[in-house]
Scaffold this motif. Structure first.
Motif, PDB file in Angstrom:
ATOM      1  N   VAL A  19       0.851  -1.184   0.000  1.00 54.77           N
ATOM      2  CA  VAL A  19       0.000   0.000   0.000  1.00 54.77           C
ATOM      3  C   VAL A  19       0.890   1.239   0.000  1.00 54.77           C
ATOM      4  CG1 VAL A  19      -1.744   1.319   1.245  1.00 54.77           C
ATOM      5  CG2 VAL A  19      -1.855  -1.180   1.222  1.00 54.77           C
TER       6      VAL A  19
ATOM      7  N   THR B  68       0.859   5.094   0.391  1.00 57.19           N
ATOM      8  CA  THR B  68      -0.061   6.101   0.899  1.00 57.19           C
ATOM      9  C   THR B  68       0.707   7.185   1.645  1.00 57.19           C
ATOM     10  OG1 THR B  68      -2.127   6.416   2.145  1.00 57.19           O
ATOM     11  CG2 THR B  68      -0.519   4.860   3.072  1.00 57.19           C
TER      12      THR B  68
ATOM     13  N   THR C 237      -0.052  10.410   5.021  1.00 56.91           N
ATOM     14  CA  THR C 237      -0.952  10.839   6.081  1.00 56.91           C
ATOM     15  C   THR C 237      -1.219  12.324   5.915  1.00 56.91           C
ATOM     16  OG1 THR C 237       0.850  11.356   7.603  1.00 56.91           O
ATOM     17  CG2 THR C 237      -0.050   9.120   7.669  1.00 56.91           C
TER      18      THR C 237
ATOM     19  N   MET D 246      -7.129  13.744   2.997  1.00 56.93           N
ATOM     20  CA  MET D 246      -7.227  12.389   2.488  1.00 56.93           C
ATOM     21  C   MET D 246      -8.683  12.058   2.186  1.00 56.93           C
ATOM     22  SD  MET D 246      -4.211  10.934   2.327  1.00 56.93           S
ATOM     23  CE  MET D 246      -4.458   9.158   2.417  1.00 56.93           C
TER      24      MET D 246
ATOM     25  N   GLU E  55      -9.959   6.340   2.651  1.00 54.72           N
ATOM     26  CA  GLU E  55      -8.550   5.932   2.701  1.00 54.72           C
ATOM     27  C   GLU E  55      -7.966   6.158   4.097  1.00 54.72           C
ATOM     28  OE1 GLU E  55      -6.180   7.411  -0.511  1.00 54.72           O
ATOM     29  OE2 GLU E  55      -7.739   7.000  -2.000  1.00 54.72           O
ATOM     30  N   ARG E  56      -8.546   5.499   5.063  1.00 58.69           N
ATOM     31  CA  ARG E  56      -8.056   5.609   6.428  1.00 58.69           C
ATOM     32  C   ARG E  56      -6.874   4.660   6.632  1.00 58.69           C
ATOM     33  NH1 ARG E  56     -10.909   3.492   9.848  1.00 58.69           N
ATOM     34  NH2 ARG E  56     -12.325   2.356   8.464  1.00 58.69           N
TER      35      ARG E  56
ATOM     36  N   PHE F 251      -6.112   0.339   5.951  1.00 59.44           N
ATOM     37  CA  PHE F 251      -5.000  -0.270   5.222  1.00 59.44           C
ATOM     38  C   PHE F 251      -4.209  -1.196   6.149  1.00 59.44           C
ATOM     39  CE2 PHE F 251      -4.953   3.774   2.490  1.00 59.44           C
ATOM     40  CZ  PHE F 251      -5.716   3.186   1.492  1.00 59.44           C
TER      41      PHE F 251
END
Length: 258
Positions: free
Chosen positions: A134, A136, A138, A145, A149-150, A154
């Motif tokens: 993943v 990503t 923060t 975000m 998409e927390r 994930f």
């Protein structure tokens, strides 16, 4: 003419693709992100090329420079750190170029997370441990975000996490992720992967924040989290079926390349 978005790779001047080096060598104007780029990369440019550091420019100013150079008949390269497909503002810039009627294309680069994984000598997908990665970030002082998409969602998958633009929140992130991965989960933080000032910190979710804060890292770092980072010591690790000695290889390939 065409504006060329070119991935500059993680930083080292010899980690550009051959195409990227060739395009830099032909460019009349090069816009580059001075915050993240080792200036040795610009050694691929011709001495007479005009170099524009974009670290103090907003998106409209950057786009205006691209459009103006294109309309002057210049061969223009817009360098991005790593690969243009990740956190490069490619979408915003190309949308503006489309509106201005300026043609553009994209040349990929070596992403920073790949350079970080190489530096610590780890595969991010280990059989029976993690088969997904993943990519990503923060939210701190940055774009919001999307609701779905927390980070917790994930983390619940157990996939290897690659966190960009997050090093200033390492302590809070480690605490949050420990609930899913465990405080003993391996972590690697790689600052300026492949560049002269590179730093590599390894540890666990339980202690990595202390190391990051002691090193004073504030930007340009990639955080890797997951059990796959244990490498040969990864609990429950298996081996790929593709290379299994017991796999039936009796079927004969046909057609081109057989």
């Amino acid at each position: 003419m065409t504006v060329h978005f070119v991935g500059a790779g993680p930083g080292a001047a010899d980690l550009l693709t051959l195409r990227a080096a060739r395009m830099l060598g032909a460019a009349d104007v090069v816009l580059y992100p001075g915050t993240y780029l080792d200036t040795a990369v610009l050694g691929h440019c011709r001495p007479e090329a005009r170099l524009v550091d974009t670290q103090d420019l907003d998106l409209d100013a950057i786009t205006a420079a691209l459009v103006d150079a294109d309309r002057d008949g210049a061969d223009v390269v817009r360098l991005t750190s790593g690969d243009p497909s990740l956190y490069s503002a490619l979408f915003e810039q190309t949308r503006r170029l489309d509106a201005a009627g300026v043609a553009w294309d994209v040349t990929p680069g070596v992403p920073a997370y790949a350079a970080a994984a190489a530096r610590v000598g780890r595969e991010l997908t280990v059989p029976l441990v993690a088969q997904s990665v993943v990519l990503t970030r923060t939210q701190a002082r940055s774009t919001a975000m999307p609701e779905g998409e927390r980070l917790e969602a994930f983390a619940a998958t157990g996939a290897t996490l690659v966190l960009h633009l997050a090093v200033t929140r390492t302590r809070a992130l480690a605490a949050d992720l420990s609930a899913s991965y465990g405080a003993d989960c391996p972590v690697a933080v790689v600052y300026r992967a492949s560049q002269p000032g590179e730093q590599v910190l390894t540890g666990t979710l339980g202690d990595i924040a202390d190391a990051v804060e002691a090193a004073g890292l504030r930007q340009a770092a990639v955080i890797l989290v997951g059990r796959a980072l244990a490498g040969p010591k990864a609990t429950g690790a298996g081996e790929s079926y593709l290379y299994d000695a017991g796999r039936d290889r009796s079927l004969k390939r046909t057609g081109p390349g057989a």
